[in-house]
Design a protein around this motif. Structure first.
Motif, mmCIF file in Angstrom:
data_model
loop_
_atom_site.group_PDB
_atom_site.id
_atom_site.type_symbol
_atom_site.label_atom_id
_atom_site.label_comp_id
_atom_site.label_asym_id
_atom_site.label_seq_id
_atom_site.Cartn_x
_atom_site.Cartn_y
_atom_site.Cartn_z
ATOM 1 N N LYS A 1 0.837 -1.204 0.000
ATOM 2 C CA LYS A 1 0.000 0.000 0.000
ATOM 3 C C LYS A 1 0.868 1.249 0.000
ATOM 4 C CE LYS A 1 -4.271 -1.634 2.122
ATOM 5 N NZ LYS A 1 -5.096 -1.681 3.359
ATOM 6 N N GLY A 2 0.508 2.196 -0.851
ATOM 7 C CA GLY A 2 1.250 3.450 -0.947
ATOM 8 C C GLY A 2 2.456 3.378 -1.859
ATOM 9 N N ARG A 3 2.822 2.163 -2.288
ATOM 10 C CA ARG A 3 3.976 2.007 -3.178
ATOM 11 C C ARG A 3 3.577 1.466 -4.554
ATOM 12 N NH1 ARG A 3 7.810 -1.586 -2.015
ATOM 13 N NH2 ARG A 3 6.440 -3.005 -0.860
ATOM 14 N N PHE A 4 2.575 0.603 -4.585
ATOM 15 C CA PHE A 4 2.142 -0.022 -5.838
ATOM 16 C C PHE A 4 0.799 0.547 -6.262
ATOM 17 C CE2 PHE A 4 4.407 -4.431 -5.415
ATOM 18 C CZ PHE A 4 5.614 -3.772 -5.165
ATOM 19 N N THR A 5 0.592 0.629 -7.569
ATOM 20 C CA THR A 5 -0.681 1.076 -8.118
ATOM 21 C C THR A 5 -1.088 0.158 -9.252
ATOM 22 O OG1 THR A 5 -0.159 3.386 -7.588
ATOM 23 C CG2 THR A 5 -1.947 2.974 -9.154
ATOM 24 N N ILE A 6 -2.292 -0.399 -9.143
ATOM 25 C CA ILE A 6 -2.838 -1.235 -10.208
ATOM 26 C C ILE A 6 -3.776 -0.385 -11.046
ATOM 27 C CG2 ILE A 6 -4.768 -2.085 -8.789
ATOM 28 C CD1 ILE A 6 -4.451 -4.802 -10.246
ATOM 29 N N SER A 7 -3.750 -0.622 -12.347
ATOM 30 C CA SER A 7 -4.645 0.108 -13.243
ATOM 31 C C SER A 7 -4.990 -0.799 -14.421
ATOM 32 C CB SER A 7 -3.999 1.403 -13.729
ATOM 33 O OG SER A 7 -2.808 1.135 -14.445
ATOM 34 N N ARG A 8 -6.025 -0.405 -15.127
ATOM 35 C CA ARG A 8 -6.434 -1.168 -16.299
ATOM 36 C C ARG A 8 -6.833 -0.216 -17.411
ATOM 37 N NH1 ARG A 8 -10.995 -4.953 -14.295
ATOM 38 N NH2 ARG A 8 -11.236 -5.426 -16.509
ATOM 39 N N VAL A 9 -6.491 -0.575 -18.622
ATOM 40 C CA VAL A 9 -6.903 0.170 -19.799
ATOM 41 C C VAL A 9 -7.644 -0.822 -20.681
ATOM 42 C CG1 VAL A 9 -6.197 1.582 -21.748
ATOM 43 C CG2 VAL A 9 -4.906 1.690 -19.593
ATOM 44 N N ASN A 10 -8.950 -0.812 -20.553
ATOM 45 C CA ASN A 10 -9.748 -1.816 -21.267
ATOM 46 C C ASN A 10 -9.568 -1.707 -22.780
ATOM 47 O OD1 ASN A 10 -10.696 -2.846 -18.843
ATOM 48 N ND2 ASN A 10 -12.599 -1.665 -18.901
ATOM 49 N N ALA A 11 -9.393 -0.493 -23.256
ATOM 50 C CA ALA A 11 -9.224 -0.309 -24.706
ATOM 51 C C ALA A 11 -7.941 -0.978 -25.205
ATOM 52 C CB ALA A 11 -9.209 1.169 -25.040
ATOM 53 N N GLU A 12 -6.958 -1.111 -24.299
ATOM 54 C CA GLU A 12 -5.706 -1.784 -24.657
ATOM 55 C C GLU A 12 -5.723 -3.248 -24.262
ATOM 56 O OE1 GLU A 12 -2.539 0.330 -22.759
ATOM 57 O OE2 GLU A 12 -2.863 2.177 -23.906
ATOM 58 N N ASN A 13 -6.791 -3.643 -23.555
ATOM 59 C CA ASN A 13 -6.884 -5.014 -23.048
ATOM 60 C C ASN A 13 -5.690 -5.357 -22.164
ATOM 61 O OD1 ASN A 13 -9.060 -6.793 -23.197
ATOM 62 N ND2 ASN A 13 -7.998 -8.197 -24.571
ATOM 63 N N THR A 14 -5.284 -4.397 -21.355
ATOM 64 C CA THR A 14 -4.053 -4.527 -20.571
ATOM 65 C C THR A 14 -4.270 -4.025 -19.149
ATOM 66 O OG1 THR A 14 -2.714 -4.241 -22.567
ATOM 67 C CG2 THR A 14 -1.612 -3.885 -20.456
ATOM 68 N N VAL A 15 -3.621 -4.717 -18.223
ATOM 69 C CA VAL A 15 -3.595 -4.305 -16.823
ATOM 70 C C VAL A 15 -2.141 -4.001 -16.458
ATOM 71 C CG1 VAL A 15 -4.052 -5.034 -14.448
ATOM 72 C CG2 VAL A 15 -5.585 -5.716 -16.280
ATOM 73 N N TYR A 16 -1.961 -2.995 -15.636
ATOM 74 C CA TYR A 16 -0.622 -2.561 -15.248
ATOM 75 C C TYR A 16 -0.447 -2.645 -13.734
ATOM 76 C CZ TYR A 16 -0.603 -0.581 -19.936
ATOM 77 O OH TYR A 16 -0.665 -0.411 -21.298
ATOM 78 N N LEU A 17 0.783 -2.801 -13.319
ATOM 79 C CA LEU A 17 1.143 -2.677 -11.913
ATOM 80 C C LEU A 17 2.368 -1.778 -11.835
ATOM 81 C CD1 LEU A 17 0.411 -3.613 -9.012
ATOM 82 C CD2 LEU A 17 2.224 -5.350 -9.255
ATOM 83 N N GLN A 18 2.154 -0.553 -11.389
ATOM 84 C CA GLN A 18 3.256 0.379 -11.173
ATOM 85 C C GLN A 18 3.826 0.132 -9.786
ATOM 86 O OE1 GLN A 18 4.656 2.745 -13.302
ATOM 87 N NE2 GLN A 18 6.195 2.940 -11.682
ATOM 88 N N MET A 19 5.101 -0.165 -9.728
ATOM 89 C CA MET A 19 5.751 -0.488 -8.459
ATOM 90 C C MET A 19 6.844 0.526 -8.184
ATOM 91 S SD MET A 19 5.974 -4.645 -8.776
ATOM 92 C CE MET A 19 7.283 -4.601 -9.988
ATOM 93 N N ASN A 20 6.684 1.288 -7.123
ATOM 94 C CA ASN A 20 7.652 2.305 -6.726
ATOM 95 C C ASN A 20 8.267 1.947 -5.376
ATOM 96 O OD1 ASN A 20 6.933 3.817 -9.032
ATOM 97 N ND2 ASN A 20 5.315 4.887 -7.895
ATOM 98 N N SER A 21 9.369 2.599 -5.071
ATOM 99 C CA SER A 21 10.052 2.390 -3.783
ATOM 100 C C SER A 21 10.251 0.905 -3.500
ATOM 101 C CB SER A 21 9.251 3.045 -2.654
ATOM 102 O OG SER A 21 9.077 4.425 -2.898
ATOM 103 N N LEU A 22 10.762 0.216 -4.475
ATOM 104 C CA LEU A 22 10.892 -1.238 -4.362
ATOM 105 C C LEU A 22 11.878 -1.624 -3.275
ATOM 106 C CD1 LEU A 22 10.636 -2.098 -8.118
ATOM 107 C CD2 LEU A 22 9.221 -3.112 -6.329
#
Length: 116
Positions: free
Chosen positions: A64-85
């Motif tokens: 929590k506070g470091r990772f962000t999940i998102s989805r772009v349905n038009a791209e048929n793709t899900v992302y996981l942005q991982m910071n402060s690893l």
């Protein structure tokens, strides 16, 4: 045939960032709640983050506070942005689609190594 393909893993130093991608084919992710899981060496697979069809998100306390999940349905793709690893984020990360009667699907995983 439904396929999920993860990418974006690699070696990163502590404090660094990575963005994982999960590209779907054979179906539209619009119909699915999407998840990222991870499995560290010698440990059980754990849920990292989820994003529902309605865009509600949930995270493991450890990210929590470091990772962000998102989805772009038009791209048929899900992302996981991982910071402060951190070194403890080292694991194989898996994408998962849950669609009720449409079935459940998993990707093959992408390896993330956090080390100096």
């Amino acid at each position: 045939q439904v396929q999920l393909v993860e990418s974006g893993g690699g070696l990163v130093q502590p404090g660094g960032s990575l963005r994982l991608s999960c590209a779907a084919s054979g179906t539209a992710i619009t119909f699915y709640d999407m998840y990222w899981h991870r499995q560290a060496p010698g440990k059980q697979r754990e849920l990292v983050a989820q994003i529902t069809r309605g865009l509600a998100t949930n995270y493991a306390d450890s990210v929590k506070g470091r990772f962000t999940i998102s989805r772009v349905n038009a791209e048929n793709t899900v992302y996981l942005q991982m910071n402060s690893l951190k070194p403890e984020d080292t694991a194989v990360y898996y994408c998962n689609a849950e669609g009720g009667w449409r079935g459940a699907y998993w990707g093959q995983g992408t390896r993330v190594t956090v080390s100096s």
